[in-house]
Design a protein around this motif. Structure first.
Motif, mmCIF file in Angstrom:
data_model
loop_
_atom_site.group_PDB
_atom_site.id
_atom_site.type_symbol
_atom_site.label_atom_id
_atom_site.label_comp_id
_atom_site.label_asym_id
_atom_site.label_seq_id
_atom_site.Cartn_x
_atom_site.Cartn_y
_atom_site.Cartn_z
ATOM 1 N N PRO A 7 0.682 -1.343 -0.001
ATOM 2 C CA PRO A 7 -0.061 0.092 0.139
ATOM 3 C C PRO A 7 0.847 1.368 -0.184
ATOM 4 N N GLN A 8 0.234 2.296 -0.656
ATOM 5 C CA GLN A 8 1.144 3.600 -0.936
ATOM 6 C C GLN A 8 1.037 4.254 0.453
ATOM 7 N N PRO A 9 2.137 4.888 0.873
ATOM 8 C CA PRO A 9 2.148 5.340 2.275
ATOM 9 C C PRO A 9 1.084 6.767 2.052
ATOM 10 N N ALA A 10 0.319 7.011 3.202
ATOM 11 C CA ALA A 10 -0.458 8.345 3.250
ATOM 12 C C ALA A 10 0.329 9.754 3.120
ATOM 13 N N LYS A 11 -0.379 10.518 2.337
ATOM 14 C CA LYS A 11 0.458 11.854 2.059
ATOM 15 C C LYS A 11 0.290 12.691 3.103
ATOM 16 N N PRO A 12 1.679 13.069 3.813
ATOM 17 C CA PRO A 12 1.751 14.001 4.969
ATOM 18 C C PRO A 12 0.874 15.164 4.850
ATOM 19 N N PRO A 13 0.408 15.614 6.008
ATOM 20 C CA PRO A 13 -0.684 16.939 6.047
ATOM 21 C C PRO A 13 0.193 18.154 5.676
ATOM 22 N N PRO A 14 -0.146 19.325 5.605
ATOM 23 C CA PRO A 14 0.524 20.525 5.380
ATOM 24 C C PRO A 14 1.059 20.839 6.598
ATOM 25 N N PRO A 15 2.190 22.080 6.805
ATOM 26 C CA PRO A 15 2.622 22.223 8.112
ATOM 27 C C PRO A 15 1.652 22.847 9.160
ATOM 28 N N THR A 16 1.813 22.947 10.183
ATOM 29 C CA THR A 16 0.828 23.235 11.301
ATOM 30 C C THR A 16 0.550 24.756 10.920
ATOM 31 N N ALA A 117 -1.911 8.799 10.671
ATOM 32 C CA ALA A 117 -1.761 7.857 9.688
ATOM 33 C C ALA A 117 -0.325 7.802 8.955
ATOM 34 N N ALA A 118 -0.011 9.028 8.684
ATOM 35 C CA ALA A 118 1.335 9.314 8.020
ATOM 36 C C ALA A 118 2.436 8.917 8.792
ATOM 37 N N TYR A 119 2.493 8.785 10.161
ATOM 38 C CA TYR A 119 3.338 8.319 10.948
ATOM 39 C C TYR A 119 3.266 6.904 10.956
ATOM 40 N N PRO A 123 -2.644 4.632 4.959
ATOM 41 C CA PRO A 123 -3.735 5.696 4.540
ATOM 42 C C PRO A 123 -4.901 5.945 5.827
ATOM 43 N N SER A 124 -5.234 7.029 5.637
ATOM 44 C CA SER A 124 -6.393 7.331 6.842
ATOM 45 C C SER A 124 -7.604 7.118 6.120
ATOM 46 N N PRO A 125 -8.456 6.275 6.865
ATOM 47 C CA PRO A 125 -9.931 6.115 6.274
ATOM 48 C C PRO A 125 -10.814 7.433 5.891
ATOM 49 N N ALA A 126 -10.570 8.676 6.752
ATOM 50 C CA ALA A 126 -11.273 9.617 6.500
ATOM 51 C C ALA A 126 -10.900 10.566 5.669
ATOM 52 N N TYR A 127 -9.932 10.174 4.733
ATOM 53 C CA TYR A 127 -9.665 11.034 3.552
ATOM 54 C C TYR A 127 -10.411 10.838 2.492
#
Length: 206
Positions: A7-16, A117-119, A123-127
């Motif tokens: 599975p492809q890793p989840a895309k990390p979110p933008p900076p805080t 999920a990125a850590y 992948p996050s199911p909520a995406y």
């Protein structure tokens, strides 16, 4: 035959910092417009999360803002004096407060799930994307339909000690008995004959 793969890793979110700036921007626009643009916060949230609930709340907020504009526009003067005007104003401000509270809570929760999920590398199911299939696992030897072949351990060969067969003792003449004299006499006679023969042969040679 190819499997599903990893599975492809989840895309990390933008900076805080960038997320905080976007939240402040959308909330500020809604407040400065006195709630007439409160639906923009829910629109951004629905685009990010891609949840049907967020899309429904966006439509509800947009409808409430349009209804409040219609009620406020029906006032005869610039001031709010009728029940319809007060209802439109209350609907406008209530939609603004509810939209801000829900937008901030849902947006923070969504990006927090993406970060976790990125850590974890999943992948996050909520995406809004379907979960990738897990790679096939090798069959367990305990659940296989056919039992594995077991080779019996070799039996150690123990040498059997060789027991010699006892031989019967040689028959010996009982003590006190002597061999028959007939054989001795025969041998003695043959020796005498041989001596006589040699003696005669010697004399004849001389």
């Amino acid at each position: 035959m190819q499997g599903h793969g990893y599975p492809q890793p989840a895309k990390p979110p933008p900076p805080t910092g960038a997320l905080v700036l976007v939240r402040v921007l959308f909330v500020g626009i809604s407040v400065l417009c006195i709630g007439f643009l409160a639906w923009t916060m829910l629109l951004r949230l629905a685009i990010v999360t891609r949840k049907s609930l967020d899309w429904g709340l966006f439509v509800a907020a947009l409808s409430a803002d349009i209804l409040s504009i219609v009620l406020l526009g029906s006032e005869p003067g610039e001031d709010v004096t009728t029940a319809g005007g007060y209802l439109g104003l209350a609907l406008l401000l209530g939609t603004l407060v509810a939209s801000i509270a829900y937008y901030l809570a849902a947006d923070v929760r969504h990006f927090q799930q993406l970060r976790e999920a990125a850590y974890a590398g999943q992948p996050s199911p909520a995406y809004g994307y379907p979960q990738p299939a897990q790679p096939s696992q090798p069959p367990s030897p305990y659940t296989a339909t056919t039992s594995p072949q077991h080779t019996p351990p070799p039996i150690p060969h123990t040498p059997v000690p060789h027991t010699p067969v006892p031989r019967p003792p040689m028959s010996t003449p009982p003590p006190g008995q002597r061999p028959a004299p007939a054989r001795i006499d025969q041998v003695r006679a043959e020796l005498d004959e041989l001596s006589d023969y040699l003696r005669k042969h010697d004399e004849g040679g001389r």
